[in-house]
Write a protein that holds these residues in place. Structure first.
Motif, short mmCIF file in Angstrom:
data_model
loop_
_atom_site.label_atom_id
_atom_site.label_comp_id
_atom_site.label_asym_id
_atom_site.label_seq_id
_atom_site.Cartn_x
_atom_site.Cartn_y
_atom_site.Cartn_z
N MET A 17 -81.54 -49.18 -75.73
CA MET A 17 -81.27 -49.44 -77.14
C MET A 17 -82.37 -48.83 -77.97
O MET A 17 -83.55 -49.17 -77.82
CB MET A 17 -81.20 -50.95 -77.38
N VAL A 23 -81.87 -42.13 -89.60
CA VAL A 23 -80.62 -41.81 -88.90
C VAL A 23 -80.69 -40.49 -88.14
O VAL A 23 -80.15 -40.37 -87.03
CB VAL A 23 -79.41 -41.83 -89.87
N LEU A 24 -81.40 -39.50 -88.70
CA LEU A 24 -81.42 -38.19 -88.03
C LEU A 24 -82.29 -38.23 -86.78
O LEU A 24 -81.95 -37.64 -85.74
CB LEU A 24 -81.93 -37.10 -88.99
N ARG A 26 -82.90 -40.98 -85.08
CA ARG A 26 -82.19 -41.87 -84.17
C ARG A 26 -81.07 -41.13 -83.42
O ARG A 26 -80.96 -41.20 -82.20
CB ARG A 26 -81.59 -43.03 -84.99
N ALA A 27 -80.27 -40.39 -84.19
CA ALA A 27 -79.15 -39.68 -83.57
C ALA A 27 -79.64 -38.61 -82.58
O ALA A 27 -79.05 -38.42 -81.51
CB ALA A 27 -78.27 -39.05 -84.64
N GLU A 31 -78.81 -38.64 -78.62
CA GLU A 31 -78.08 -37.57 -77.92
C GLU A 31 -78.88 -37.02 -76.76
O GLU A 31 -78.34 -36.68 -75.71
CB GLU A 31 -77.74 -36.44 -78.90
N ILE A 41 -77.56 -47.20 -77.12
CA ILE A 41 -77.10 -47.97 -78.28
C ILE A 41 -78.04 -47.65 -79.43
O ILE A 41 -79.26 -47.68 -79.27
CB ILE A 41 -77.13 -49.49 -77.97
N GLU A 42 -77.47 -47.33 -80.57
CA GLU A 42 -78.28 -46.93 -81.72
C GLU A 42 -78.41 -48.06 -82.73
O GLU A 42 -77.41 -48.50 -83.29
CB GLU A 42 -77.64 -45.70 -82.41
N GLY A 43 -79.64 -48.48 -82.98
CA GLY A 43 -79.87 -49.54 -83.96
C GLY A 43 -80.86 -49.08 -85.02
O GLY A 43 -81.77 -48.31 -84.73
N GLN A 44 -80.66 -49.57 -86.26
CA GLN A 44 -81.57 -49.14 -87.34
C GLN A 44 -82.48 -50.26 -87.82
O GLN A 44 -83.32 -50.05 -88.66
CB GLN A 44 -80.77 -48.52 -88.49
N GLU A 48 -80.57 -55.67 -85.82
CA GLU A 48 -79.51 -55.10 -84.98
C GLU A 48 -79.85 -55.19 -83.50
O GLU A 48 -78.98 -55.41 -82.66
CB GLU A 48 -79.23 -53.64 -85.39
N ARG A 51 -79.02 -58.66 -82.52
CA ARG A 51 -77.55 -58.82 -82.50
C ARG A 51 -77.00 -58.35 -81.14
O ARG A 51 -76.11 -58.97 -80.57
CB ARG A 51 -76.89 -57.98 -83.61
N VAL A 52 -77.55 -57.25 -80.66
CA VAL A 52 -77.07 -56.69 -79.39
C VAL A 52 -77.59 -57.50 -78.21
O VAL A 52 -76.83 -57.84 -77.29
CB VAL A 52 -77.47 -55.20 -79.27
N ARG B 23 -75.90 -26.55 -77.27
CA ARG B 23 -75.15 -27.29 -76.27
C ARG B 23 -73.85 -27.82 -76.84
O ARG B 23 -72.80 -27.74 -76.23
CB ARG B 23 -76.01 -28.46 -75.80
N ILE B 44 -73.12 -53.60 -86.14
CA ILE B 44 -73.51 -52.81 -84.97
C ILE B 44 -72.59 -53.01 -83.77
O ILE B 44 -72.32 -52.06 -83.04
CB ILE B 44 -74.99 -53.06 -84.58
N LEU B 45 -72.12 -54.22 -83.54
CA LEU B 45 -71.30 -54.44 -82.33
C LEU B 45 -69.97 -53.69 -82.43
O LEU B 45 -69.47 -53.16 -81.44
CB LEU B 45 -71.09 -55.93 -82.10
N ARG B 47 -69.63 -50.96 -84.37
CA ARG B 47 -69.99 -49.54 -84.34
C ARG B 47 -70.16 -49.04 -82.91
O ARG B 47 -69.64 -48.00 -82.53
CB ARG B 47 -71.28 -49.34 -85.14
N GLU B 63 -73.43 -41.52 -85.38
CA GLU B 63 -73.29 -42.86 -85.95
C GLU B 63 -74.10 -43.00 -87.23
O GLU B 63 -75.23 -42.54 -87.30
CB GLU B 63 -73.82 -43.91 -84.95
N GLU B 69 -76.72 -43.16 -94.96
CA GLU B 69 -77.01 -42.47 -93.70
C GLU B 69 -75.98 -41.37 -93.43
O GLU B 69 -76.32 -40.30 -92.90
CB GLU B 69 -77.02 -43.47 -92.53
#
Lengths: 138, 151
Positions: A17, A23-24, A26-27, A31, A41-44, A48, A51-52, B23, B44-45, B47, B63, B69
């Motif tokens: 996680m 966001v950039l 994180r993404a 990846e 799992i991506e959280g900000q 979050e 929550r997970v 890639r 989030i859940l 998402r 995401e 974002e």
């Protein structure tokens, strides 16, 4: 995915996680880690993350930026995760370069070969951020 | 008003994204390329369940947890073909506002919205794209995405 499977004898952590406010970044980290075979799992926010962790989703590693803007610092988050949930490793990173390095380390242990060098990951993040800076008026 | 993007439109419409990894991003004239989707959802859940499912179906999925974002992801030049966004989100831009912004800035990008409505039809036509009514089955979502990508 172009990476080749590697044989690993021991059981490996499979779900990471990521907690990263940008966001950039994180993404890109996500990846990269997916590229070496992790479920990511991506959280900000730390909210979050909890929550997970409080859901029935199994998480092996929390990969978090230590300098968080919210009500919890990365260190406090790590303490709370260690105190309340067993068997979850916390990797704290400090800044993008460090996060890319740590992601590279994690990939070394991943089920698949690293998709590319962490230095390339860092370069990619910088390019994405620069594009955002020049194209989105703040 | 919402920010206008400078610069990235041409880059985007040519179908080339950042491409540094070499890639994910390839020229658009083949059918083998993984389509890039952007999922915008603040819970989030939901998402992660949605994104995991779409990745299993073979898409490259980016995401975003809110519209702001999502704008960042567009500004970074990612080669997004379709956006699936919740209508109700915190922040200054709703899913509908985001759909409007995409419609103006990236008219080629397909938009599918999800709205919370426990009864009624499972989809409807909104002003800026199709609206899926929650709860929806993942298979329904997939069918709509495939239809939009083929249109």
């Amino acid at each position: 995915m172009s990476a080749k499977p590697k044989q690993k004898s021991r059981s490996l952590p499979s779900t990471v996680m990521i907690l990263e406010p940008d966001v950039l970044v994180r993404a890109s980290l996500a990846e990269y880690l997916r590229g070496c075979g992790f479920k990511v799992i991506e959280g900000q926010s730390s909210e979050e993350v909890f929550r997970v962790l409080d859901s029935d989703i199994k998480v092996d590693i929390v990969f978090a930026e230590a300098r968080l803007a919210g009500d919890l610092t990365g260190l406090e988050l790590a303490k709370r995760v260690r105190a309340q949930y067993s068997g979850i490793d916390v990797i704290l990173t400090s800044g993008i370069a460090n996060a890319a390095d740590r992601a590279g380390d994690l990939c070394e242990e991943g089920p698949l070969e690293k998709p590319f060098h962490p230095q390339e990951l860092l370069k990619r993040i910088h390019i994405l951020k620069e594009r955002r800076r020049t194209s989105l008026p703040s | 008003m919402f920010p206008a993007l400078r610069l990235v439109s041409d880059n985007h419409s040519s179908g080339h994204g950042p491409g540094e990894s070499g890639r994910h991003v390839k020229p658009t004239n083949g059918h083998k390329r993984k389509a890039t989707l952007l999922v915008v959802e603040d819970e989030i859940l939901i998402r992660l369940a949605t994104c995991d499912y779409l990745r299993e179906q073979g898409f490259r999925v980016l995401e975003a947890s809110n519209a702001s974002e999502a704008l960042s992801v567009f500004a970074a030049g990612e080669p997004i073909e379709l956006v699936f966004s919740d209508v109700n989100m915190p922040g200054r831009m709703s899913g509908t506002g985001l759909a409007q912004w995409i419609h103006q800035q990236f008219p080629d990008v397909k938009v599918l919205l999800a709205a919370g409505e426990s009864s009624g039809p499972e989809h409807a036509s909104g002003e800026f794209g199709m609206v899926l009514i929650k709860p929806y089955a993942h298979e329904t979502l997939l069918a709509h995405i495939k239809n939009l990508l083929m249109a």
